[in-house]
Design a protein around this motif. Structure first.
Motif, short mmCIF file in Angstrom:
data_model
loop_
_atom_site.label_atom_id
_atom_site.label_comp_id
_atom_site.label_asym_id
_atom_site.label_seq_id
_atom_site.Cartn_x
_atom_site.Cartn_y
_atom_site.Cartn_z
N TYR A 21 40.04 -24.56 8.22
CA TYR A 21 39.35 -23.27 8.25
C TYR A 21 37.87 -23.52 8.54
O TYR A 21 37.21 -24.28 7.83
CB TYR A 21 39.50 -22.55 6.91
N HIS A 35 49.04 -12.38 20.23
CA HIS A 35 48.39 -11.71 19.11
C HIS A 35 49.32 -10.73 18.39
O HIS A 35 48.87 -10.04 17.49
CB HIS A 35 47.13 -10.99 19.59
N ASN A 94 48.71 -8.10 7.81
CA ASN A 94 48.99 -7.82 9.22
C ASN A 94 47.77 -7.31 9.98
O ASN A 94 47.88 -6.93 11.15
CB ASN A 94 50.19 -6.88 9.38
N ARG A 118 45.69 -9.16 11.06
CA ARG A 118 45.49 -10.21 12.07
C ARG A 118 46.09 -9.84 13.41
O ARG A 118 45.72 -10.41 14.44
CB ARG A 118 46.13 -11.52 11.59
N LYS A 159 35.97 -4.17 8.73
CA LYS A 159 36.37 -5.56 8.50
C LYS A 159 37.27 -5.63 7.27
O LYS A 159 37.04 -4.95 6.27
CB LYS A 159 35.14 -6.44 8.28
N ARG A 182 39.39 -8.55 4.77
CA ARG A 182 39.48 -9.97 4.43
C ARG A 182 40.76 -10.23 3.63
O ARG A 182 40.80 -10.03 2.42
CB ARG A 182 38.25 -10.39 3.62
N LEU A 212 42.60 -16.39 3.45
CA LEU A 212 42.53 -16.71 4.88
C LEU A 212 41.11 -17.08 5.32
O LEU A 212 40.89 -17.44 6.47
CB LEU A 212 43.05 -15.55 5.72
N SER A 220 38.46 -15.62 6.25
CA SER A 220 37.89 -15.02 7.45
C SER A 220 38.00 -13.50 7.34
O SER A 220 38.92 -12.97 6.71
CB SER A 220 38.63 -15.50 8.70
N PHE A 249 38.63 -10.01 9.37
CA PHE A 249 39.29 -9.54 10.58
C PHE A 249 38.92 -8.08 10.83
O PHE A 249 38.89 -7.27 9.90
CB PHE A 249 40.82 -9.65 10.44
N ASP A 256 39.82 -4.51 11.80
CA ASP A 256 41.05 -3.72 11.82
C ASP A 256 41.06 -2.85 13.07
O ASP A 256 40.23 -1.95 13.22
CB ASP A 256 41.13 -2.85 10.56
#
Length: 278
Positions: A51, A154, A172, A174, A252, A254, A258, A260, A262, A264
């Protein structure tokens, strides 16, 4: 949330590394040893991943955050060969030769041929000054196909629903194509103004300046209520702000462990305290 693994996780990671280092030296996982009496192990997704936020290792998504009991458990989850091939097809280039999986020929990372296909005829044509040869160009795909093209790696809406990855909460987030295709604006228009490449230049690094995406939003939405009435085909203006659209409408998220944040891609009016849509 702390960026560092907790003490229990750190202990599990150390034991994973210790067990993996004890594993006997052998040929790459997916190649048959030239001469060995050892039973070949099924391919696996590794129990540990790197990571960038940590600049270190932690448990791979989908793996149990427990201390492995055996060497096999320490290596990771066993996967069917088709799933391993899919890993290579997205995280490397040219892992297949003549439709045969051949990871020894793979190039690390995503390169031109990942999206445009084999480039030998293109290079030959350019070098001989006879046009550009046959080369796939996803830029000319219809909007639905364009999003599904990116979703090949993706995750498309069909991938997520078919794999039972709905109802799993924030994990999900991601899968950007799946989230995008749940947006009302996509479902109503399926417009080329809403495809992945409408906002992201695939030949350049990801832009992290969120304000830079405002111009994309304003291709559909008016800047003011007055403009919405005056300009044909403009969607209504946001009553709250005229800038930084994605900070509210594409927040965003989190997911736990993970390391990081992401974005949405389920574009919507996000209400304070509303549950995560899945």
């Amino acid at each position: 949330m702390s960026a560092q693994p907790n003490e229990q996780n750190a202990t599990a990671i150390k034991l994973n590394l210790k067990l993996i280092r004890r594993w006997p030296t052998r040929p790459p996982l997916l190649q048959t040893p030239k001469a060995s009496t050892r039973t070949r192990r099924s391919p696996s997704s590794l129990h540990l991943s790197f990571y960038s936020e940590l600049q270190g290792l932690d448990i791979t998504p989908g793996h149990e955050r427990t201390t492995p009991a055996t060497l096999d458990d320490a290596l990771g989850l066993k996967q069917p060969a088709t799933e391993i091939e899919r890993c290579f097809s997205c995280h490397a280039t040219a892992s297949k030769t003549g439709n045969e999986f051949n990871p020894s020929h793979a190039m690390a990372g995503v390169t031109c041929e990942s999206c445009h296909g084999p480039g030998a005829t293109h290079i030959a044509a350019v070098n001989s000054q006879h046009g550009t040869g046959d080369m796939a160009n996803p830029a000319f795909l219809p909007p639905v196909d364009a999003v599904d093209f990116c979703g090949a790696c993706h995750r498309t809406w069909q991938d997520v629903v078919g794999s039972g990855l709905t109802g799993v909460g924030v994990f999900n987030v991601r899968f950007a194509p799946y989230r995008l295709e749940n947006s009302k604006c996509w479902q109503k228009t399926q417009s080329s103004l809403l495809t992945c490449v409408a906002c992201h230049e695939p030949h350049k690094p990801l832009v992290h300046d969120l304000a830079s995406y405002d111009s994309r939003c304003l291709q559909c939405h008016a800047l003011s209520a007055h403009a919405a009435k005056r300009v044909a085909n403009k969607r209504r203006a946001c009553p709250v702000s005229t800038k930084d659209c994605v900070t509210c409408h594409m927040p965003k998220v989190r997911p736990p462990n993970l390391h990081s944040d992401f974005t949405d891609h389920w574009i919507r009016i996000v209400k304070r305290g509303a549950p995560y849509p899945d």
